[in-house]
Each structure stands twice: as structure tokens, then as C-alpha cells.
Design an enzyme around this catalytic site. Structure first.
Site, short mmCIF file in Angstrom:
data_model
loop_
_atom_site.label_atom_id
_atom_site.label_comp_id
_atom_site.label_asym_id
_atom_site.label_seq_id
_atom_site.Cartn_x
_atom_site.Cartn_y
_atom_site.Cartn_z
N ALA A 296 0.85 -1.18 0.00
CA ALA A 296 0.00 0.00 0.00
C ALA A 296 0.89 1.23 0.00
O ALA A 296 1.84 1.31 0.79
CB ALA A 296 -0.89 0.00 1.23
N LYS A 297 0.58 2.16 -0.89
CA LYS A 297 1.28 3.45 -0.84
C LYS A 297 0.48 4.30 0.14
O LYS A 297 -0.38 5.09 -0.24
CB LYS A 297 1.35 4.06 -2.24
CG LYS A 297 2.29 5.24 -2.36
CD LYS A 297 2.51 5.59 -3.84
CE LYS A 297 3.13 6.95 -4.03
NZ LYS A 297 4.46 7.09 -3.43
#
Ligand code: PMP
Length: 286
Positions: A139-140
Site C-alpha cells: 500500500a502506498k
């Protein structure tokens, strides 16, 4: 946005670039950035409202560039929680919002202030990289950035440009905002995506290198692998392809941009500006 909006780091975002080339302006790998944004939201269980479907988000970003007449620009779509204060992001009183802004792109991620623009000096961080069982690396996510920002501050305080973070086993991961590659005896090597962001530029470089006949290997890399590499470089939407001059005060290679790095950087910049055939469908024309 309200001052009491959720501010504990649970949010996701993207960093996207557009480029003005001879044949007009285009956004590079827009659809892939949007896909990653949705994957990031999924990992954090953030329910993006249906009206912000991927096509709409892509259209909004293109429209933003058109209306502002931006050529070289940086686009930042982000997903955040609005609502009451509290550590309860999964409760229904938090609503998911989506926003996008864009700024004209001036310069380079490792730019004007550098002693020698276009290259970076790295220092190994004392902080260990985020562990995949503490936060989710794929996940960014906003909160994931605390780790890299603190490490970068330390690196800059000691005269380097950025930090190189190691994972809990001591293997090389990435910098605060870019993936790392080394080249030794003509073989291009990069850490696997266990403790590093699945960079879109990383993927682009692997594809460009492979299709040009280079061997590319994903393997665990140690810091002394970097010391003795013939070449080393970073990849990222902002960093593009930037050669690494030094790690921990040790010069890498011959104190100049390596030939493979230069070739890949040139291929990359040709491709992002639409100066060769867009064989992979990576460009969204504005
Ligand atoms: N790692 C981190 C931690 C980053 O923030 C970025 C920038 N998004 C990258 C790697 C490079 O990813 P990309 O090539 O998709 O920009």
C-alpha cells in the site's frame, strides 16, 4: 477538509507525472497508478465511493492538466478519511474522500540544491525499514512515509542526499521515495518487492532492460553488494533514473554515470516524452 479529519496516517495516495513532448503532453502510466491507488485502498480497507471509479479518476487527472494548461507536472490523487476524531477508521462515522491536485513540475527530485545535480549520495539508515507485518508495504499509504522521511532527515543531516534503508534482516530495500538497482558484470539486480514499494518506474525499467537484452535479477542485496557494484541507480516517478554516486562515503564504480544506467535513463526519458512508439500503451494523451 476539516481540521479534525483523520490524521493518524491511514490514507493512500499516488504520485503521477505528465510530460510535454514534441507530440504534446501525456501522462505516464496513469492507469497503472490508479490501479495501485485502488490496491492501496483495498489493503487499508478504505472503501472508495463508487462515483470515483478508476475511469473517472483518470479523466479528472487529465482534465486538471488541460484546464491548467500544464505540460510537465506532478499529479497527486489521494484518498483520506473525513469525520470525527478517533482511532476508529473502520466505523461508519468516517467517510472516504478523494481529491486530486497538480503542480507544475520544476526541476528534479534530487535537484538544484545538490552539489552535483543528477546524482545522489546515500547513507545507510540506522532506522530499519517498515516491516511487512507492521504496515503493508504494497500500500502506498500515508503512514508508511514516517519511516523514510525520518531516515532521509538523518541522512541529510550527515551530508548525504537520501537514506538507504535496510530491512530487518539487513538487506537493502529502497530510499525514502525510490527503488534501487545495482549493476555488476553487466547483470542488473534489484531487491524483491517484499520490503519495497512495487514501483511503477521499477517495473518500467525492468521491462525496458529485459527487452533490450539485459539480464535482470531480483535478489537480496547487501550494502557491500552496493559498495562493489559497477553502477547503481534509483528509480521513481520523481527520481526517474538517477545514478548513485556514493553509499556511506564509498564511491560506486568510476565516479561517473555508468553506461548501462545512462542507456536506461535515456530510454526512459525518450519513452515518457512520447518520442518513440508507445508500444506498451503507457501514455495517456492530454
Ligand atoms: N519507493 C517508495 C517508498 C516511493 O515512495 C516511491 C515513489 N512512489 C517509489 C519507491 C517509486 O515508485 P514509483 O516508481 O511508482 O514512483
Amino acid at each position: 477538509m476539516h481540521v479534525s479529519d483523520h490524521h493518524y496516517g491511514v490514507g493512500v495516495f499516488e504520485g503521477v507525472r505528465s510530460y510535454r513532448g514534441e507530440r504534446g503532453t501525456s501522462v505516464f502510466r496513469l492507469e497503472d497508478h490508479t490501479k495501485r491507488l485502488f490496491r492501496s485502498a483495498h489493503i487499508l480497507k478504505m472503501q472508495i465511493p463508487e462515483r470515483y471509479d478508476p475511469t473517472t479518476l483518470n479523466d479528472v487527472q487529465a482534465e486538471l492538466l488541460r484546464r491548467n494548461d500544464f505540460g510537465d507536472a506532478y499529479i497527486r490523487p489521494f484518498v483520506f478519511y473525513g469525520g470525527v476524531l478517533g482511532l476508529r477508521p473502520s466505523t461508519l462515522d468516517l467517510t472516504v474522500h478523494v481529491a486530486v491536485f497538480a503542480l507544475p513540475w520544476a526541476g528534479h527530485a534530487y535537484g538544484e540544491d545538490d552539489v552535483r545535480p543528477g546524482s545522489v549520495r546515500l547513507r545507510t539508515a540506522t532506522l530499519v525499514r517498515n516491516h511487512p507485518n507492521s504496515v503493508f508495504i504494497k500500500a502506498k499509504a500515508n503512514g508508511n512515509y514516517v519511516n523514510g522521511i525520518l531516515a532521509r532527515q538523518d541522512a541529510q543531516a550527515s551530508g548525504a542526499d537520501d537514506a538507504l534503508l535496510l530491512d530487518q534482516n539487513g538487506f537493502v530495500t529502497e530510499t525514502s521515495g525510490a527503488n534501487l538497482f545495482i549493476v555488476r558484470d553487466g547483470v542488473i539486480q534489484t531487491p524483491p518487492v517484499t520490503s519495497v514499494l512495487e514501483g511503477i518506474t521499477r517495473d518500467t525499467i525492468i521491462r525496458l532492460a529485459t527487452s533490450s537484452g539485459y539480464a535482470v535479477v531480483e535478489r537480496n542485496i547487501t550494502r557491500d553488494d552496493v559498495y562493489v557494484a559497477d553502477e547503481a541507480f534509483l528509480t521513481g516517478t520523481a527520481a526517474e533514473v538517477t545514478w548513485i554516486r556514493e553509499l556511506d562515503g564509498r564511491r560506486i564504480g568510476r565516479d561517473e554515470e555508468g553506461s548501462i544506467t545512462r542507456r536506461l535513463r535515456t530510454m526512459y526519458s525518450t519513452r515518457i516524452r512520447g518520442e518513440d512508439r508507445d508500444t506498451d500503451g503507457w501514455l495517456t494523451r492530454i
